[in-house]
Design a protein around this motif. Structure first.
Motif, PDB file in Angstrom:
ATOM      1  N   ALA A  14       5.346 -13.115  10.887  1.00  0.00           N
ATOM      2  CA  ALA A  14       4.555 -14.199  10.297  1.00  0.00           C
ATOM      3  C   ALA A  14       3.236 -13.695   9.719  1.00  0.00           C
ATOM      4  O   ALA A  14       2.648 -14.343   8.854  1.00  0.00           O
ATOM      5  CB  ALA A  14       4.280 -15.269  11.343  1.00  0.00           C
ATOM      6  N   ALA A  15       2.769 -12.527  10.184  1.00  0.00           N
ATOM      7  CA  ALA A  15       1.499 -11.986   9.685  1.00  0.00           C
ATOM      8  C   ALA A  15       1.669 -11.229   8.369  1.00  0.00           C
ATOM      9  O   ALA A  15       0.683 -10.787   7.771  1.00  0.00           O
ATOM     10  CB  ALA A  15       0.903 -11.046  10.731  1.00  0.00           C
ATOM     11  N   SER A  16       2.885 -11.089   7.917  1.00  0.00           N
ATOM     12  CA  SER A  16       3.140 -10.236   6.748  1.00  0.00           C
ATOM     13  C   SER A  16       2.497 -10.769   5.469  1.00  0.00           C
ATOM     14  O   SER A  16       2.760 -11.901   5.042  1.00  0.00           O
ATOM     15  CB  SER A  16       4.647 -10.102   6.528  1.00  0.00           C
ATOM     16  N   SER A  18       2.982  -9.288   2.439  1.00  0.00           N
ATOM     17  CA  SER A  18       3.980  -9.245   1.350  1.00  0.00           C
ATOM     18  C   SER A  18       4.925 -10.442   1.447  1.00  0.00           C
ATOM     19  O   SER A  18       5.265 -11.058   0.428  1.00  0.00           O
ATOM     20  CB  SER A  18       4.752  -7.922   1.359  1.00  0.00           C
ATOM     21  N   ASN A  19       5.337 -10.776   2.666  1.00  0.00           N
ATOM     22  CA  ASN A  19       6.236 -11.932   2.809  1.00  0.00           C
ATOM     23  C   ASN A  19       5.545 -13.237   2.414  1.00  0.00           C
ATOM     24  O   ASN A  19       6.161 -14.106   1.796  1.00  0.00           O
ATOM     25  CB  ASN A  19       6.753 -12.040   4.250  1.00  0.00           C
ATOM     26  N   THR A  20       4.265 -13.368   2.778  1.00  0.00           N
ATOM     27  CA  THR A  20       3.529 -14.588   2.416  1.00  0.00           C
ATOM     28  C   THR A  20       3.449 -14.727   0.899  1.00  0.00           C
ATOM     29  O   THR A  20       3.654 -15.813   0.341  1.00  0.00           O
ATOM     30  CB  THR A  20       2.106 -14.538   3.015  1.00  0.00           C
ATOM     31  N   ALA A  93       6.923  -4.480  -0.667  1.00  0.00           N
ATOM     32  CA  ALA A  93       6.888  -3.072  -0.253  1.00  0.00           C
ATOM     33  C   ALA A  93       5.601  -2.752   0.499  1.00  0.00           C
ATOM     34  O   ALA A  93       4.609  -2.328  -0.115  1.00  0.00           O
ATOM     35  CB  ALA A  93       7.034  -2.172  -1.479  1.00  0.00           C
ATOM     36  N   PRO A  94       5.583  -2.941   1.813  1.00  0.00           N
ATOM     37  CA  PRO A  94       4.421  -2.494   2.588  1.00  0.00           C
ATOM     38  C   PRO A  94       4.340  -0.968   2.601  1.00  0.00           C
ATOM     39  O   PRO A  94       5.378  -0.302   2.597  1.00  0.00           O
ATOM     40  CB  PRO A  94       4.720  -2.999   4.012  1.00  0.00           C
ATOM     41  N   MET A  95       3.116  -0.443   2.612  1.00  0.00           N
ATOM     42  CA  MET A  95       2.970   1.013   2.751  1.00  0.00           C
ATOM     43  C   MET A  95       3.025   1.391   4.225  1.00  0.00           C
ATOM     44  O   MET A  95       2.279   0.855   5.049  1.00  0.00           O
ATOM     45  CB  MET A  95       1.645   1.496   2.157  1.00  0.00           C
ATOM     46  N   TYR A  96       3.941   2.278   4.561  1.00  0.00           N
ATOM     47  CA  TYR A  96       4.010   2.851   5.913  1.00  0.00           C
ATOM     48  C   TYR A  96       3.850   4.364   5.762  1.00  0.00           C
ATOM     49  O   TYR A  96       4.687   5.022   5.142  1.00  0.00           O
ATOM     50  CB  TYR A  96       5.362   2.561   6.585  1.00  0.00           C
ATOM     51  N   GLU A 138       2.950  -4.534  -3.441  1.00  0.00           N
ATOM     52  CA  GLU A 138       2.611  -3.412  -2.563  1.00  0.00           C
ATOM     53  C   GLU A 138       1.454  -3.819  -1.659  1.00  0.00           C
ATOM     54  O   GLU A 138       0.378  -4.191  -2.162  1.00  0.00           O
ATOM     55  CB  GLU A 138       2.176  -2.206  -3.392  1.00  0.00           C
ATOM     56  N   THR A 139       1.641  -3.735  -0.366  1.00  0.00           N
ATOM     57  CA  THR A 139       0.571  -4.064   0.582  1.00  0.00           C
ATOM     58  C   THR A 139       0.139  -2.795   1.306  1.00  0.00           C
ATOM     59  O   THR A 139       0.968  -1.975   1.697  1.00  0.00           O
ATOM     60  CB  THR A 139       1.049  -5.119   1.591  1.00  0.00           C
ATOM     61  N   ARG A 140      -1.187  -2.655   1.486  1.00  0.00           N
ATOM     62  CA  ARG A 140      -1.724  -1.421   2.069  1.00  0.00           C
ATOM     63  C   ARG A 140      -3.028  -1.731   2.813  1.00  0.00           C
ATOM     64  O   ARG A 140      -3.851  -2.515   2.319  1.00  0.00           O
ATOM     65  CB  ARG A 140      -2.070  -0.436   0.960  1.00  0.00           C
ATOM     66  N   ALA A 141      -3.225  -1.051   3.926  1.00  0.00           N
ATOM     67  CA  ALA A 141      -4.482  -1.212   4.660  1.00  0.00           C
ATOM     68  C   ALA A 141      -5.636  -0.546   3.920  1.00  0.00           C
ATOM     69  O   ALA A 141      -6.763  -1.031   3.917  1.00  0.00           O
ATOM     70  CB  ALA A 141      -4.346  -0.610   6.055  1.00  0.00           C
ATOM     71  N   GLY A 142      -5.363   0.595   3.307  1.00  0.00           N
ATOM     72  CA  GLY A 142      -6.397   1.351   2.595  1.00  0.00           C
ATOM     73  C   GLY A 142      -6.299   1.147   1.092  1.00  0.00           C
ATOM     74  O   GLY A 142      -5.511   0.331   0.604  1.00  0.00           O
ATOM     75  N   VAL A 143      -7.111   1.912   0.374  1.00  0.00           N
ATOM     76  CA  VAL A 143      -7.143   1.842  -1.089  1.00  0.00           C
ATOM     77  C   VAL A 143      -6.616   3.161  -1.651  1.00  0.00           C
ATOM     78  O   VAL A 143      -7.088   4.238  -1.268  1.00  0.00           O
ATOM     79  CB  VAL A 143      -8.579   1.582  -1.602  1.00  0.00           C
ATOM     80  N   TYR A 144      -5.645   3.048  -2.543  1.00  0.00           N
ATOM     81  CA  TYR A 144      -4.999   4.244  -3.114  1.00  0.00           C
ATOM     82  C   TYR A 144      -5.000   4.254  -4.638  1.00  0.00           C
ATOM     83  O   TYR A 144      -4.652   5.253  -5.250  1.00  0.00           O
ATOM     84  CB  TYR A 144      -3.556   4.356  -2.601  1.00  0.00           C
ATOM     85  N   SER A 145      -5.386   3.138  -5.243  1.00  0.00           N
ATOM     86  CA  SER A 145      -5.337   3.072  -6.713  1.00  0.00           C
ATOM     87  C   SER A 145      -6.535   3.764  -7.346  1.00  0.00           C
ATOM     88  O   SER A 145      -6.534   4.063  -8.541  1.00  0.00           O
ATOM     89  CB  SER A 145      -5.276   1.613  -7.171  1.00  0.00           C
TER      90      SER A 145
HETATM   91  C1  LIG Z   1       3.981   1.821  10.766  1.00  0.00           C
HETATM   92  C2  LIG Z   1       2.889   1.476   9.816  1.00  0.00           C
HETATM   93  C3  LIG Z   1       2.354   2.459   9.011  1.00  0.00           C
HETATM   94  C4  LIG Z   1       1.334   2.149   8.115  1.00  0.00           C
HETATM   95  N1  LIG Z   1       0.847   3.131   7.305  1.00  0.00           N
HETATM   96  C5  LIG Z   1      -0.116   2.836   6.399  1.00  0.00           C
HETATM   97  C6  LIG Z   1      -0.619   3.833   5.504  1.00  0.00           C
HETATM   98  O1  LIG Z   1      -0.198   4.981   5.488  1.00  0.00           O
HETATM   99  N2  LIG Z   1      -1.610   3.476   4.653  1.00  0.00           N
HETATM  100  C7  LIG Z   1      -2.106   2.206   4.593  1.00  0.00           C
HETATM  101  O2  LIG Z   1      -2.978   1.941   3.789  1.00  0.00           O
HETATM  102  N3  LIG Z   1      -1.614   1.231   5.399  1.00  0.00           N
HETATM  103  C8  LIG Z   1      -0.643   1.516   6.296  1.00  0.00           C
HETATM  104  N4  LIG Z   1      -0.159   0.547   7.132  1.00  0.00           N
HETATM  105  C9  LIG Z   1      -0.678  -0.816   7.007  1.00  0.00           C
HETATM  106  C10 LIG Z   1       0.223  -1.699   6.182  1.00  0.00           C
HETATM  107  O3  LIG Z   1       0.499  -1.161   4.929  1.00  0.00           O
HETATM  108  C11 LIG Z   1      -0.454  -3.062   6.009  1.00  0.00           C
HETATM  109  O4  LIG Z   1      -0.627  -3.639   7.288  1.00  0.00           O
HETATM  110  C12 LIG Z   1       0.344  -4.001   5.130  1.00  0.00           C
HETATM  111  O5  LIG Z   1      -0.312  -5.228   5.094  1.00  0.00           O
HETATM  112  C13 LIG Z   1       1.759  -4.194   5.648  1.00  0.00           C
HETATM  113  O6  LIG Z   1       2.456  -5.124   4.827  1.00  0.00           O
HETATM  114  P1  LIG Z   1       2.855  -6.551   5.401  1.00  0.00           P
HETATM  115  O7  LIG Z   1       1.549  -7.268   5.682  1.00  0.00           O
HETATM  116  O8  LIG Z   1       3.651  -7.209   4.360  1.00  0.00           O
HETATM  117  O9  LIG Z   1       3.628  -6.319   6.668  1.00  0.00           O
HETATM  118  C14 LIG Z   1       0.851   0.832   8.032  1.00  0.00           C
HETATM  119  C15 LIG Z   1       1.405  -0.155   8.849  1.00  0.00           C
HETATM  120  C16 LIG Z   1       2.422   0.154   9.720  1.00  0.00           C
HETATM  121  C17 LIG Z   1       3.016  -0.952  10.571  1.00  0.00           C
END
Ligand SMILES: Cc1cc2nc3c(=O)[nH]c(=O)nc-3n(C[C@H](O)[C@H](O)[C@H](O)COP(=O)(O)O)c2cc1C
Length: 206
Positions: A14-16, A18-20, A93-96, A138-145
């Motif tokens: 539910a916190a996603s 990308s899904n939201t 596409a979340p970034m992992y 594309e969802t990401r915790a950090g900034v890559y662009s």
């Molecule tokens: C296993 C895992 C690895 C992750 N690796 C990265 C990463 O390398 N760089 C980054 O910016 N965010 C990383 N994140 C954070 C996710 O990209 C971020 O929480 C994003 O919102 C996930 O998409 P979602 O909200 O649709 O699930 C990671 C999250 C998880 C769960």
């Protein structure tokens, strides 16, 4: 039947983010064109299996002919059929760990199949999927662009390569980045605004 293919791959439920954002886009599609079929896969709740030795021949890569290979072929045929039939494709596409997650990679591993979605010619590789709009969230915790982490982005170039290899070059990336760096709600709202403007071929079909 006219369809839009939607691929979700987040594991955060539910916190996603990308899904939201996909939810909002799907709601818009349903409102603008109630007749279009939404063909949807949530790869978190229903994952595509990782490639294994006993299934490899089903994906056209040689190896023993097994029941697992037969099943892999049936699944691959189905997923490829959906890609080819769709008018447009939406991918979450979340970034992992700097790339796409393995869940989404497994879907691509079943969809990129020689002779079906690409082929090699004397001039090099050729995509076999007809052009159509692809929206990638594309969802990401950090900034890559931009900035110091640019070189760590193994997500967007990889997605662009895999989609382009099949002939899907009309790709729009909607990046939601810096989600762990403050003002996440503002960033998500900006992405929702961007998605409201993306083209999915809706007008053309009307
Ligand atoms: C296993 C895992 C690895 C992750 N690796 C990265 C990463 O390398 N760089 C980054 O910016 N965010 C990383 N994140 C954070 C996710 O990209 C971020 O929480 C994003 O919102 C996930 O998409 P979602 O909200 O649709 O699930 C990671 C999250 C998880 C769960």
């Amino acid at each position: 039947m006219d369809s839009i293919l939607v691929i979700r791959s987040s594991s955060t439920g539910a916190a996603s983010v990308s899904n939201t954002l996909i939810d909002g886009l799907v709601a818009r599609i349903a409102a603008e064109e109630p007749g279009v079929a939404i063909v949807e896969h949530d790869l978190d709740s229903a994952p595509v299996p990782h490639i294994r030795a006993d299934a490899l021949s089903g994906l056209g890569r040689g190896g023993p002919v097994t029941d697992a290979a037969h099943e892999a072929r049936i699944l691959s045929d189905k997923l490829i059929g959906e890609v080819k039939a769709a008018r447009a494709i939406v991918i979450g596409a979340p970034m992992y760990n700097f790339g796409i997650n393995s869940t989404l990679k497994s879907w691509f591993d079943h969809v990129l199949r020689a002779g079906e979605t690409f082929q090699y010619t004397a001039a090099g590789p050729e995509g076999l999927v007809a052009s159509k709009p692809v929206i990638v969230i594309e969802t990401r915790a950090g900034v890559y662009s931009s900035g110091p982490m640019t070189a760590y982005d193994s997500q967007e170039p990889h997605l662009k390569a895999m989609l382009g290899f099949m002939g899907l070059t009309d790709v729009e990336f909607v990046r939601v980045e810096g989600l762990a760096m403050g003002e996440a709600e503002v960033k998500i709202a900006a992405a929702a605004d961007a998605l409201a403007g993306v083209g999915l071929g809706l007008a053309e079909a009307a």
